[in-house]
Write a protein that holds these residues in place. Structure first.
Motif, PDB file in Angstrom:
ATOM      1  N   ARG A  41     -13.256   0.294  -4.695  1.00 56.09           N
ATOM      2  CA  ARG A  41     -12.594  -0.882  -4.699  1.00 56.09           C
ATOM      3  C   ARG A  41     -13.040  -1.882  -3.695  1.00 56.09           C
ATOM      4  NH1 ARG A  41      -8.965  -3.836  -7.736  1.00 56.09           N
ATOM      5  NH2 ARG A  41      -6.922  -5.402  -6.806  1.00 56.09           N
ATOM      6  N   ALA A  42     -12.970  -0.931  -2.135  1.00 52.90           N
ATOM      7  CA  ALA A  42     -13.037  -1.053  -0.523  1.00 52.90           C
ATOM      8  C   ALA A  42     -14.280  -1.616  -0.399  1.00 52.90           C
ATOM      9  CB  ALA A  42     -12.765  -0.367  -0.087  1.00 52.90           C
ATOM     10  N   TYR A  93      -7.360   8.581  -6.596  1.00 53.29           N
ATOM     11  CA  TYR A  93      -6.757   7.482  -6.200  1.00 53.29           C
ATOM     12  C   TYR A  93      -7.744   7.566  -5.132  1.00 53.29           C
ATOM     13  CZ  TYR A  93      -4.093   3.854  -4.342  1.00 53.29           C
ATOM     14  OH  TYR A  93      -3.226   2.895  -3.214  1.00 53.29           O
ATOM     15  N   TRP A 129     -10.736  -4.031  11.201  1.00 57.18           N
ATOM     16  CA  TRP A 129     -11.496  -2.896  11.132  1.00 57.18           C
ATOM     17  C   TRP A 129     -12.620  -2.564  11.675  1.00 57.18           C
ATOM     18  CZ3 TRP A 129     -10.296  -4.701   6.534  1.00 57.18           C
ATOM     19  CH2 TRP A 129     -11.289  -4.453   5.615  1.00 57.18           C
ATOM     20  N   GLU A 180       2.461   1.833  -3.417  1.00 51.28           N
ATOM     21  CA  GLU A 180       1.497   2.105  -4.651  1.00 51.28           C
ATOM     22  C   GLU A 180       0.881   4.266  -4.219  1.00 51.28           C
ATOM     23  OE1 GLU A 180      -2.757   1.315  -5.536  1.00 51.28           O
ATOM     24  OE2 GLU A 180      -1.550  -0.472  -4.975  1.00 51.28           O
ATOM     25  N   VAL A 181       1.081   4.252  -3.012  1.00 51.65           N
ATOM     26  CA  VAL A 181       0.380   5.560  -2.607  1.00 51.65           C
ATOM     27  C   VAL A 181       2.136   6.268  -3.004  1.00 51.65           C
ATOM     28  CG1 VAL A 181       0.183   7.212  -0.505  1.00 51.65           C
ATOM     29  CG2 VAL A 181      -0.355   5.305  -0.796  1.00 51.65           C
ATOM     30  N   VAL A 222     -15.378  -5.249  -2.276  1.00 45.25           N
ATOM     31  CA  VAL A 222     -14.757  -6.125  -1.654  1.00 45.25           C
ATOM     32  C   VAL A 222     -14.964  -6.688  -0.775  1.00 45.25           C
ATOM     33  CG1 VAL A 222     -11.740  -6.955  -1.670  1.00 45.25           C
ATOM     34  CG2 VAL A 222     -12.274  -5.341  -3.403  1.00 45.25           C
ATOM     35  N   THR A 223     -15.543  -5.210   0.035  1.00 50.56           N
ATOM     36  CA  THR A 223     -16.023  -5.386   1.161  1.00 50.56           C
ATOM     37  C   THR A 223     -17.265  -5.793   1.047  1.00 50.56           C
ATOM     38  OG1 THR A 223     -16.567  -3.320   1.595  1.00 50.56           O
ATOM     39  CG2 THR A 223     -14.935  -4.275   2.830  1.00 50.56           C
ATOM     40  N   VAL A 249     -10.167   3.884  -4.550  1.00 43.44           N
ATOM     41  CA  VAL A 249      -9.212   2.743  -3.698  1.00 43.44           C
ATOM     42  C   VAL A 249     -10.828   2.671  -2.767  1.00 43.44           C
ATOM     43  CG1 VAL A 249      -8.478   2.588  -0.651  1.00 43.44           C
ATOM     44  CG2 VAL A 249      -6.995   3.677  -3.373  1.00 43.44           C
ATOM     45  N   HIS A 282      -6.611   3.061   3.962  1.00 44.14           N
ATOM     46  CA  HIS A 282      -7.926   2.508   3.371  1.00 44.14           C
ATOM     47  C   HIS A 282      -7.158   1.457   2.169  1.00 44.14           C
ATOM     48  CE1 HIS A 282     -11.452   4.628   4.175  1.00 44.14           C
ATOM     49  NE2 HIS A 282     -11.080   5.274   4.952  1.00 44.14           N
ATOM     50  N   ARG A 283      -5.886   1.455   1.221  1.00 42.05           N
ATOM     51  CA  ARG A 283      -5.650   0.324   0.591  1.00 42.05           C
ATOM     52  C   ARG A 283      -5.215  -0.516   1.334  1.00 42.05           C
ATOM     53  NH1 ARG A 283      -5.300  -1.796  -2.425  1.00 42.05           N
ATOM     54  NH2 ARG A 283      -4.134  -2.551  -5.015  1.00 42.05           N
ATOM     55  N   TRP A 339      -4.223   8.387   5.053  1.00 42.18           N
ATOM     56  CA  TRP A 339      -5.448   7.936   4.966  1.00 42.18           C
ATOM     57  C   TRP A 339      -5.481   7.318   4.104  1.00 42.18           C
ATOM     58  CZ3 TRP A 339      -8.968   7.950   1.518  1.00 42.18           C
ATOM     59  CH2 TRP A 339     -10.734   8.040   1.211  1.00 42.18           C
ATOM     60  N   LEU A 340      -4.658   7.402   2.731  1.00 35.76           N
ATOM     61  CA  LEU A 340      -4.683   6.625   1.554  1.00 35.76           C
ATOM     62  C   LEU A 340      -4.280   5.115   2.074  1.00 35.76           C
ATOM     63  CD1 LEU A 340      -3.546   8.854  -1.503  1.00 35.76           C
ATOM     64  CD2 LEU A 340      -5.393   8.431  -0.795  1.00 35.76           C
ATOM     65  N   ALA A 397       0.801  -1.122  -0.181  1.00 33.22           N
ATOM     66  CA  ALA A 397      -0.152   0.018  -0.315  1.00 33.22           C
ATOM     67  C   ALA A 397       0.973   1.379  -0.183  1.00 33.22           C
ATOM     68  CB  ALA A 397      -0.865  -0.229   1.382  1.00 33.22           C
ATOM     69  N   ARG A 404      -6.225  -1.734   4.191  1.00 28.70           N
ATOM     70  CA  ARG A 404      -7.810  -2.407   4.043  1.00 28.70           C
ATOM     71  C   ARG A 404      -7.714  -3.222   2.895  1.00 28.70           C
ATOM     72  NH1 ARG A 404     -10.095   1.664   8.507  1.00 28.70           N
ATOM     73  NH2 ARG A 404      -8.666   1.615  11.112  1.00 28.70           N
ATOM     74  N   THR A 405      -7.921  -2.749   1.984  1.00 27.69           N
ATOM     75  CA  THR A 405      -8.512  -3.236   0.710  1.00 27.69           C
ATOM     76  C   THR A 405      -7.843  -4.590   0.270  1.00 27.69           C
ATOM     77  OG1 THR A 405      -9.356  -0.917  -0.088  1.00 27.69           O
ATOM     78  CG2 THR A 405      -9.490  -2.403  -2.117  1.00 27.69           C
TER      79      THR A 405
END
Lengths: 258, 215, 44, 236
Positions: C28-29, C21, C43, A105-106, C32-33, C25, A230-231, A226-227, A102, A233-234
């Motif tokens: 996509r989140a 971006y 979380w 990527e950021v 997927v979730t 994200v 989230h990334r 923040w990015l 992550a 967790r995704t």
């Protein structure tokens, strides 16, 4: 990021998913803070801060350009550290690998922005979009290196294989980057064409200008955190989906056999 | 009877996110020739690759030649010979050069290497020929000679009869019986049920990633 | 402001890219979730 | 440790024997490299400014073009040596037999170094001949040191990233993407050092030695990097 998804946070046991997305109260707070930081930076960067004595207005670009470069370096540093922890810790937990991915990527996003904005700034101060300056060349090199890293992350294979391969590559990058920076710096010092066109890039900042730069760093750090949260967790959700798929598939195979 | 050569309990191995092995258990003693039967995609190849220490176990435990598959996979690999549809040879080198190379990886003496070549009938005019110009059967025999030269104790063969003519298959069976007689252990995954059936000391069915029939 | 085009342009490029971006994200989140049971989401 | 060295020497001998049998480097990669040197000449050479002016564009660019030719040859050598390994699954068989990855790395790097050194020597020789360069004796020590150090560094990097790309899909494009940025220090260092050795553009020999230092640091870094990273990179 204008409107963050409103999600109810009641959690039921493994029933159908009630919460979607990767937001929690904390990330919403962080997101709001990041937005405030951006507005604050734009206001000070474009409005309140004074023009520079010899660069005039183009110094305003630095309030965005310099923080994005610093945060990109921080991102790659985090990737290297997380990769090291993943490789050398006994548990090899995939969380570190996802953090590394992550953050990389950021980092590539910020590094790309740095290069584009740097070209705009170069156009104004040096009159050219690209300048074979040691820092700029090393930045471009890092950008390409980590695009290679992200490509390797998508090569497939099991999560552990992906993690190990990417971690080793990230540590190799730590080996390469100083080497390239050093040789590029030596190379540039040979052709230091001190034309009048090229005043020293680093403007002496003080007072309100330095404060604005500081705001920039804060805003970008908040955005980065923040990015990455989230990334990461995704990516965790994607891996979990794979694993969940694994359990389902095992069950299917057992059923298929009965 | 000393410790079994292979002990798998509840082994799960994953290809990408697909559980090629979904809880397989198996015990193999020294000197056995075990035939793994089962449809394509049942997990025979994965089972062999797990026993060879190549594929990590996602779940379950496994001990091969006294080494735990979770921690000592390198030790397992040194003593196991895995032969898939590809022979792992250098096609530009000659038969003799290939066998000598593989023997040298474990420091085998020249006599051992010559003995390995003799056992597989490769000492004659075949020895100097580049492997690229050999028939499938001769290449397979070269690969087996490399296993012998490398002192492999557990032979894991995936469809070894594939692509061989009648004489090639008879020679292969003779080699496997001879290997088992001299203390090696053989596991064969094969479709050739009637042929392999006569060769094997025991047959085991692999279905949907699990081992069925006599453990 | 002199060279306004370049200066404001660099801010737009920066925050535009970060915003794009971020949206990618988040989308996509959510995708997927949505198919994941709650316990697999540390979380929540 | 001794076993690793023995296995490494075994791998190197095997790689060289495969090359000796198939002659791909000699019959295909070397002609390609020579052709690129000629193409470089077509691309960059302009008539000398004044008739009889020895210092033509080609003479000034020769070290750079020779280095570029060497890097491209490296790409082909790496793709060739790992094609040989994966043709019949030999590399997988080596790993399946528990052969120590470090030995595989050093063996292949040594064989790659020898082939690349010969290739780049011929390349530089071609450049000297067709670009019309006089080699000054005083510069030979610097020239040879640079040539050996640079080719070793390139061989180590090529083997390391070749191993990573070997198993991957789309490896033809992955290898250049991963490897070409990394060889920048050698490209810069070796070119400057050769320029100093040949006296191109009036550079003194003494100026060349620091650049050899850069290339040497690179070579050591990737020798060590490869020793540690090669195993995990090619593992299942």
């Amino acid at each position: 990021m204008a409107s963050l998804p409103a999600t109810s946070t009641t959690t039921t046991p493994t029933g159908p998913p009630t919460t979607t997305g990767t937001s929690t109260k904390a990330t919403r707070l962080l997101g709001a803070a990041a937005i405030v930081g951006i507005v604050w930076l734009a206001a000070f960067g474009l409005g309140f801060s004074p023009a520079d004595v010899n660069q005039r207005e183009s110094v305003r670009i630095l309030y965005v350009h310099v923080p994005s470069a610093w945060l990109a370096y921080l991102a790659f540093f985090v990737t290297a550290v997380a990769s090291g922890i993943y490789l050398f810790s006994k548990k090899h937990s995939l969380g570190w690998d996802r953090l590394a991915g992550a953050s990389a990527e950021v980092g590539v996003l910020f590094m790309g922005i740095t290069l584009v904005v740097g070209a705009l700034w170069g156009r104004l101060t040096w009159g050219v979009f690209w300048e074979w300056d040691a820092r700029l060349t090393s930045t471009a090199f890092m950008f390409v290196t980590y695009i290679g890293y992200l490509t390797v992350r998508r090569l497939g294979g099991s999560h552990e294989q992906r993690a190990r391969r990417s971690a080793v590559l990230a540590l190799l990058a730590v080996l390469e980057i100083p080497l390239v920076h050093w040789s590029v710096k030596l190379w540039r010092s040979l052709h230091q064409d001190a034309t009048v066109l090229r005043p020293d890039g680093d403007v002496k900042m003080n007072g309100l200008m330095l404060f604005t730069l500081f705001v920039g760093v804060i805003a970008f750090t908040l955005m980065y955190m923040w990015l990455v949260i989230h990334r990461q967790r995704t990516m965790a959700a994607e891996d979990a989906l794979d694993d969940a798929g694994l359990d389902l598939a095992i069950a299917d195979r057992k059923a298929e056999h009965q | 009877m000393d410790r079994p050569v292979v002990e798998l309990t509840g082994a799960v191995a994953v290809l990408g996110s697909f559980p090629a092995l979904a809880g397989a258990s198996l015990v193999v003693q020294r000197g056995e020739i075990v035939l793994l039967r089962g449809p394509n995609g049942a997990g025979k190849t994965t089972l062999l690759r797990v026993c060879a220490g190549l594929l990590p176990l996602a779940r379950g435990t496994g001990v091969v030649l006294g080494c735990d598959l979770a921690t000592e996979r390198d030790a397992v690999r040194r003593r196991v010979g895995l032969l898939g549809h590809r022979n792992g040879l250098y096609l530009d080198l000659s038969v003799a050069e290939n066998v000598r190379f593989w023997g040298a990886t474990v420091g085998a003496t020249d006599d051992e290497i010559d003995a390995a070549m003799d056992r597989l009938g490769l000492s004659g005019r075949l020895a100097p020929l580049p492997v690229r110009r050999l028939s499938a059967g001769q290449q397979r025999r070269t690969a087996l000679a490399c296993l012998v030269a490398r002192r492999a104790e557990l032979w894991l063969l995936d469809e070894p009869h594939a692509g061989l003519d009648a004489t090639g298959r008879d020679e292969l069976d003779a080699t496997l019986r001879q290997a088992a007689a001299s203390g090696a252990t053989v596991m064969v995954a094969s479709h050739e049920l009637e042929r392999a059936g006569s060769l094997a000391t025991r047959c085991v069915d692999v279905v949907a990633g699990q081992v069925v029939g006599p453990r | 402001m002199e060279d306004a085009g370049f200066i404001i342009g660099s801010y737009v490029v920066t925050f535009g890219a970060v915003g794009a971006y971020a949206l990618w994200v988040l989308r996509r989140a959510r995708r997927v979730t949505s198919r994941l049971p709650d316990d697999a989401k540390p979380w929540t | 440790m001794r076993a690793t060295l023995r296995t490494a020497w075994l791998m190197a001998r095997k790689d060289l024997r495969v090359e000796w049998r198939s002659r791909v480097a000699l019959n295909q990669i070397l002609p390609f490299a020579a052709i690129t040197m000629v193409l470089f000449a077509f691309a960059v050479d302009r008539l000398p400014a004044a008739p009889g002016d020895v210092d033509t564009v080609l003479v000034q660019l020769a070290p750079g073009l020779a280095s570029l030719g060497t890097v491209f040859s490296l790409l082909l050598l790496v793709q060739r040596t790992f094609a040989v390994e994966s043709e019949d699954g030999a590399l997988d068989a080596l790993r399946a037999a528990g052969v120590d990855a470090t030995a595989v790395f050093w063996g292949k790097t040594l064989a790659m170094w020898i082939q690349l050194a010969i290739l780049s020597a011929l390349l530089l020789g071609t450049a000297v001949v067709i670009y019309g360069i006089e080699v000054r004796w005083s510069g030979v020590a610097l020239l040879v040191t640079t040539w050996l150090t640079a080719t070793f560094g390139l061989a180590a990097v090529g083997t390391l990233y070749g191993g990573l790309a070997a198993g991957a899909r789309g490896r033809e494009t992955l290898l250049p993407l991963l490897m070409l940025p990394v060889v920048a220090p050698v490209l810069i260092g070796a070119t400057r050092a050769v320029e100093a050795a040949l006296g191109t553009g009036g550079t003194a020999i003494a100026d060349g030695w620091p650049w050899v230092g850069v290339v040497a640091v690179f070579a050591v870094a990737f020798g060590a990097g490869g020793t540690l990273a090669f195993g995990p990179l090619i593992d299942e």
